[in-house]
Design a protein around this motif. Structure first.
Motif, mmCIF file in Angstrom:
data_model
loop_
_atom_site.group_PDB
_atom_site.id
_atom_site.type_symbol
_atom_site.label_atom_id
_atom_site.label_comp_id
_atom_site.label_asym_id
_atom_site.label_seq_id
_atom_site.Cartn_x
_atom_site.Cartn_y
_atom_site.Cartn_z
ATOM 1 N N ARG A 23 38.897 39.993 34.136
ATOM 2 C CA ARG A 23 40.113 39.179 34.144
ATOM 3 C C ARG A 23 40.098 38.159 35.272
ATOM 4 N N ALA A 24 39.491 38.509 36.390
ATOM 5 C CA ALA A 24 39.358 37.538 37.477
ATOM 6 C C ALA A 24 38.434 36.395 37.062
ATOM 7 N N LEU A 25 37.304 36.721 36.459
ATOM 8 C CA LEU A 25 36.338 35.691 36.077
ATOM 9 C C LEU A 25 36.859 34.803 34.952
ATOM 10 N N LEU A 26 37.660 35.382 34.055
ATOM 11 C CA LEU A 26 38.180 34.619 32.926
ATOM 12 C C LEU A 26 39.498 33.918 33.234
ATOM 13 N N GLY A 27 40.062 34.195 34.414
ATOM 14 C CA GLY A 27 41.336 33.579 34.764
ATOM 15 C C GLY A 27 42.501 34.100 33.952
ATOM 16 N N LEU A 28 42.429 35.377 33.565
ATOM 17 C CA LEU A 28 43.468 35.982 32.736
ATOM 18 C C LEU A 28 44.400 36.844 33.579
#
Length: 303
Positions: A292-297
């Motif tokens: 979620r951090a890497l995907l900006g979610l």
């Protein structure tokens, strides 16, 4: 994570129990610090519970407690009920608690240089009233804000002079208390000058030993990461996990809410750097957090 990571900090001699508890109360909004909470619930209760959880989850190192926890139990230092735990008690109240504050009569530093450009550091410097130097004069304090690193590692990769580097934790509230740390061998006069500039009657300074992630980053990062792992393995939904921790343990925020408050990118960076600096899988980031951090979610995004 709240108590077990605090025990790890005690084991590493990063900070005293009173320093750890003061930081978590004043900077993070917990009603009780982790070690005074352990004394309240009783070490004969919380240590066995920590072992049940650790064994029940296949000895995941992220759930392991530390030697001081066991040593308190074996010594019969069970907390308030025995009159002695991390603190000494008389009539159920702690006595002779060492001050967590760093007190100095040094002249306050008026000019500093930031090791790296950083909006939080710049705002903090403005709050203190520091003049920011654009070039290093070879004498001024160097102020840094590492995430998940100790002052030593931060000095090495930034090229900052470790003798003049003073690191401040700005991931937490700084109106009621500020946490500082420096590398071994740092100039005490520089540390004291920085502390003197920050200290007010309402805002004491706690000076800890060099530690990856200070105190609050480590404890809050572990809470957030383990909450994410509970979501990953399906213990409950993110909302249910947060609600359970707020109602059951009186946390000011649930673990996944905490990750959002800290910022998912920063939370992931803290955990990755903790793992890299220590070489310990105790700090292995949850895949729920990483994705979620890497995907900006948002942290509560379902799989």
């Amino acid at each position: 994570a709240y108590t077990t990571e605090a025990m790890r900090l005690v084991h590493e001699r990063v900070a005293t129990p009173s320093q750890i508890d003061a930081i978590m109360r004043d900077c993070c909004g917990f009603r009780l610090g982790p070690l005074e909470l352990a004394d309240l619930t009783g070490v004969d209760v919380n240590y066995p519970v920590s072992q049940i959880i650790y064994q029940g989850y296949d000895q995941d190192p992220r759930l392991k407690t530390s030697f001081p926890h066991l040593s308190l139990l074996e010594a019969g230092r069970l907390g308030r009920k025995s009159g002695l735990g991390s603190y000494r008690y008389e009539g159920g109240k702690p006595v002779d608690v060492p001050s967590p504050d760093h007190v100095t009569a040094a002249a306050p530093a008026k000019s500093v240089m930031l090791v790296e450009p950083d909006e939080k550091l710049e705002a903090f410097a403005a709050q203190i009233g520091w003049t920011l130097l654009e070039e290093d004069d070879g004498e001024c304090p160097l102020i840094g804000f590492p995430l998940g690193e100790d002052a030593t590692a931060f000095a090495i990769w930034t090229g900052a002079d470790p003798a003049r580097l003073v690191c401040v934790d700005l991931t937490v509230e700084t109106h009621s208390r500020v946490t500082l740390m420096a590398a071994p061998g740092a100039d005490v006069a520089v540390i004291d000058a920085v502390a003197a500039a920050i200290t007010t009657p309402a805002r004491p300074v706690t000076l800890i030993k060099d530690s990856p992630g200070f105190v609050a980053q480590r404890i809050r990062g572990m809470i957030a990461n383990l909450g994410c792992e509970m979501a990953q393995i399906g213990v409950a939904t993110p909302a249910e996990i947060d609600l359970a921790m707020k109602l059951g343990l009186n946390y000011p925020s649930g673990p996944l809410e905490l990750a959002e408050q800290m910022g998912l990118d920063d939370t992931l960076t803290i955990m990755e750097n903790l793992q890299q600096v220590t070489g310990d899988d105790r700090y292995r980031p949850s895949q729920w957090l990483r994705r979620r951090a890497l995907l900006g979610l948002p942290i509560d995004t379902a799989d």
